[in-house]
Enzyme design. Structure first.
Site, mmCIF file in Angstrom:
data_model
loop_
_atom_site.group_PDB
_atom_site.id
_atom_site.type_symbol
_atom_site.label_atom_id
_atom_site.label_comp_id
_atom_site.label_asym_id
_atom_site.label_seq_id
_atom_site.Cartn_x
_atom_site.Cartn_y
_atom_site.Cartn_z
ATOM 1 N N GLY A 118 3.032 -15.486 -2.481
ATOM 2 C CA GLY A 118 2.092 -16.598 -2.603
ATOM 3 C C GLY A 118 1.386 -16.783 -3.919
ATOM 4 C CD GLU A 119 -2.133 -15.124 -3.001
ATOM 5 O OE1 GLU A 119 -1.269 -14.233 -2.860
ATOM 6 O OE2 GLU A 119 -2.671 -15.686 -2.048
ATOM 7 N N PRO A 120 1.273 -14.943 -7.132
ATOM 8 C CG PRO A 120 2.422 -12.902 -7.170
ATOM 9 C CD PRO A 120 1.798 -13.908 -6.235
ATOM 10 C CG LEU B 78 -2.206 -20.427 -8.605
ATOM 11 C CD1 LEU B 78 -2.150 -21.797 -7.953
ATOM 12 C CD2 LEU B 78 -3.441 -19.687 -8.161
#
Length: 185
Positions: free
Chosen positions: A115-117, A119
């Site tokens: 999910g976050e990387p 972004l």
């Protein structure tokens, strides 16, 4: 961990920017569902493009006298620009780095979170715009030295950073390099 590189086209007259191509490669261990992971990467990258290039938070006070001091004007998609289909790269290549399983104890099937990387990899579009502005500044006779452009890298900020005669006319007006408005007749 991963990496991204983006190519943009910037209209030097209007400041409009278009992402021509983005390549993203991300390593997150053994994928449980490669198609789902590719969608997560594309979605998070797009959110990052919005974060660094489109979504400006406007607070009341200072230059924004029309907003009550201390009040956030941009509280939702109705009040600020979120990424749309047109903001996506024309050519978008997503790769998953294979052969590097997660060695952590307790990792489910040696996978990692997706999910976050990606972004933060959306900043590759911001830096591609920054490099395009630098080339425009060189063409306008400005030195190829450090210059600051805030985030988000909006059309207005790109235009004002070009360093040509039009932008220079507003350079010393303070604030966000917006033209001074006079209501006096």
């Amino acid at each position: 961990s991963g990496a991204a590189v983006s190519e943009v086209e910037v209209d030097c007259l209007t400041g409009d920017s278009r992402t021509v191509r983005s390549d993203v490669i991300l390593g997150f261990g053994n994928s449980l569902n490669p198609q789902l992971d590719a969608g997560q990467i594309e979605g998070a990258f797009t959110q990052g493009v919005g974060l660094f290039n489109l979504e400006e938070v406007i607070w009341g006070g200072g230059e924004m006298q029309w907003v009550k001091p201390g009040q956030c004007y941009t509280r939702g998609p109705r009040d600020y620009k979120i990424p749309s289909f047109d903001d996506m790269p024309t050519e978008f290549c997503v790769s998953q780095l294979a052969g590097h399983p997660n060695q952590s104890e307790g990792a489910l099937y040696k996978s990692r979170a997706v999910g976050e990387p990606p972004l933060f990899l959306g900043c590759s579009v911001y830096w591609a715009n920054h490099m395009a502005i630098m080339e425009a500044r060189k063409a306008n006779g400005k030195p190829a030295t450090y210059f600051q452009v805030g985030s988000p890298m909006s059309t207005e900020r790109i235009r004002m950073a070009m360093g040509d005669d039009i932008a220079d006319a507003f350079e010393n007006q303070g604030g966000l390099n917006r033209p001074a408005i006079s209501l006096a007749s």
